[in-house]
Design a protein around this motif. Structure first.
Motif: not given
Length: 450
Positions: A189, A230, A232-234, A257, A448-449
Motif C-alpha cells: 500500500k 498512477s 494509486d498507492v502512497w 498523486k 481504498k485510498l
C-alpha cells in the motif's frame, strides 16, 4: 514433505544499517529463495550466516563487527557483505575476524551468491522452488522500499559513501516501475523511494527515455513520480536534495498523486559550513523555496537532517542554524553531532569542535526543534486525516499518516480499533498530540485510498 524440502540448505541472515542496505538484503534473500535455500530464524539451525553490515559511522562499524563476532561464535560459518566490507577492501573485517568465509561490499548480489555457492552449494529445483513475484520482504507486507539508484556523484566532506558505493548508477526506469507494479499487485500500500541522491535519478544516463506499459518515459525524478502516482498507492520520497527541478514534485503532491512529504537532507544553514561540507545546492535560498512549496501544497510535511559540531563551526554559525529552524518550521528533524568517520576529508579541516560543545549544541538544537514539532502537531487536533495501519496491539491500532515515514517519524495511536488489520487505510479524527505522535479516534473505515 518432499525430499527437496528435507535437504534444503538453511541460511541465517542479519541486516544492519539504512533502508538502502535493507533493499540489498531483500535482493539477496529473494535470490536465495529463488534458488531453493531456506531462511533460518536461528543460528543453530542455519548451515551458514550472512551478515549485511553498515560502515557509515564508527558506532555502526562497532555494531557490525559485534554482529559478525556473535554469528561466528554461535554458528561458525559467516559471509560478510555491505558497506563495512568496502572499507579498506574488507581489511577491517578480516583483521577483526579472520575466520569469516568471504567479505564483499554493498550492492554485491552476484559476489554474495558466488560465495554462498562455494561454501554451501544448493541444487535448484525449478518445480519446487517458488518465489512470489514481489520477492521476499523484510518489511511488513503493506509497505516496501524501492531503491532507484546506487552510489552518489557528490563528494561531501563528512561522507565516505561514494568511496564505498561508487558514483551514481541509475536503475532503468522500466525496471523500477515493473518492481513497483509487482509490489502493488502483491498488496503493498506504500512505496518508499530511496537512493543516495534521489533528485539525481537519471543524471548519469542523461535522462534516457525508457518504455513502460508501451509508452516512452524519461529516466528522471518528475516522470518517475508521475508514473508511480498512477499506481494509486502512497508514494513517499526520501533523500531528495533541493535541486531546482524538485519544485516540479510539489504540484504532484498538491494533486494527491504522491504523498505530500519531502525528506530533504539540508545538513546546515550557514553558507560557510555548507561550503566546507561541499554540499550540493548550498547556494539555494532554502527558506524561500520552503515557503513556495507550502504555498503550492499547504499540507506538505518537510523532514530534514542536520549536523552540529562540524569542524570550525562557530557559536555564531550554530545560532544561524537555530534561527533557520525557527523560520523554516520543519515538521520532522533529525540531528547528529559530527562524527570523524575514518576516511572522510572533513577530518583534515582545522578547529575541530570539542565533544562537550558538540553535545551541548545537539541538546540545544533538539530543544528548539521539539517546541516546533510539538506546536505543529498540536495544530492537527480536531482534523480528519487518513492513516495506514501498521500494527494492532490488543484493542489499539498503531498507524501512520502521510506525515510519517516508518521507523523515523511519529505514529498515530487509535483506541478501540481491534477490528482493523495491518495495511488498512482508515479515516480518523486527531484528539491529542505530543512532540512526536498523535492520538486519534476512528471516523470512517476506508476501503481504498481517498
Amino acid at each position: 514433505m518432499s525430499s527437496h524440502t528435507k535437504t534444503a540448505k538453511k541460511i541465517g541472515f542479519i541486516s544492519l544499517g539504512c533502508p538502502k542496505a535493507l533493499v540489498d538484503s531483500e535482493h539477496i534473500l529473494t535470490q536465495l529463495r529463488a534458488e531453493g535455500y531456506e531462511i533460518s530464524s536461528s543460528y543453530e539451525n542455519a548451515d551458514l550466516v550472512v551478515v549485511n553490515t553498515c560502515g557509515f559511522i564508527d558506532s555502526a562499524v562497532e555494531e557490525s563487527l559485534d554482529a559478525i563476532g556473535e554469528a561466528l561464535t554461535e554458528n561458525g560459518k559467516v559471509i560478510v557483505t555491505g558497506c563495512l566490507g568496502a572499507k579498506e577492501d574488507g581489511d577491517i573485517v578480516k583483521k577483526a575476524h579472520p575466520q569469516v568465509l568471504a567479505v564483499t561490499g554493498p550492492n554485491a548480489l552476484p559476489e554474495v551468491m558466488s560465495a554462498i555457492h562455494h561454501h554451501l552449494p544448493q541444487p535448484h529445483n525449478p518445480y519446487t522452488d517458488l518465489v512470489p513475484a514481489q520477492g521476499i520482504k523484510l518489511t511488513p507486507k503493506h509497505y516496501a522500499y524501492i531503491k532507484i539508484s546506487e552510489g552518489c556523484n557528490h563528494r561531501c566532506t563528512f561522507c565516505i559513501i561514494p568511496s564505498m558505493r561508487g558514483d551514481l548508477v541509475s536503475r532503468p526506469i522500466h525496471q523500477v516501475m515493473q518492481e513497483a507494479e509487482n509490489l502493488v499487485n502483491a498488496g503493498v500500500k506504500e512505496l518508499l523511494i530511496i537512493s543516495q541522491d534521489t533528485s539525481a535519478y537519471g543524471v548519469d544516463i542523461k535522462y534516457r527515455t525508457g518504455f513502460w506499459q508501451g509508452r516512452p518515459i524519461k529516466t528522471r525524478l518528475t516522470e518517475l513520480a508521475q508514473a508511480l502516482g498512477s499506481l494509486d498507492v502512497w508514494t513517499r520520497m526520501h533523500y531528495v536534495y533541493p535541486y531546482p527541478h524538485v519544485d516540479e514534485l510539489i504540484p504532484l503532491m498538491a494533486a494527491g498523486k504522491i504523498l505530500p512529504y519531502l525528506d530533504v537532507p539540508l545538513q546546515h544553514a550557514s553558507p560557510r559550513i555548507l561550503k566546507a561540507m561541499k554540499r550540493p545546492a548550498n547556494t539555494e535560498n532554502n527558506l524561500a523555496r520552503i515557503q513556495q512549496w507550502r504555498r503550492i501544497c499547504p499540507d506538505i510535511t518537510l523532514r530534514s537532517t542536520f549536523i552540529v559540531g562540524f569542524p570550525g563551526e562557530t557559536e555564531a554559525e550554530f545560532e544561524e542554524l537555530l534561527e533557520f529552524l525557527q523560520q523554516a518550521q520543519l515538521d520532522r528533524v533529525g540531528c547528529f553531532t559530527y562524527s570523524p568517520v575514518e576516511g572522510a576529508n572533513a577530518n583534515k579541516l582545522p578547529d575541530p569542535v570539542p565533544e562537550e560543545i558538540k553535545q551541548q549544541r545537539l541538546a540545544r538544537f533538539m530543544a528548539v526543534q521539539a517546541e516546533i514539532s510539538q506546536a505543529r502537531l498540536s495544530h492537527k487536533i480536531g482534523q480528519k486525516i487518513t492513516v495506514l495501519v501498521d500494527e494492532i496491539r490488543e484493542d489499539q491500532a498503531i498507524a501512520r499518516s502521510s506525515a510519517d515515514a516508518p521507523e523515523i517519524d511519529g505514529q498515530v495511536y487509535i483506541d478501540n480499533a481491534n477490528h482493523l488489520k495491518p495495511g488498512d487505510f482508515v479515516t480518523v479524527e486527531v484528539t491529542n498530540s505530543d512532540q512526536h505522535d498523535l492520538q486519534a479516534k476512528i471516523k470512517d473505515k476506508e476501503t481504498k485510498l481517498p
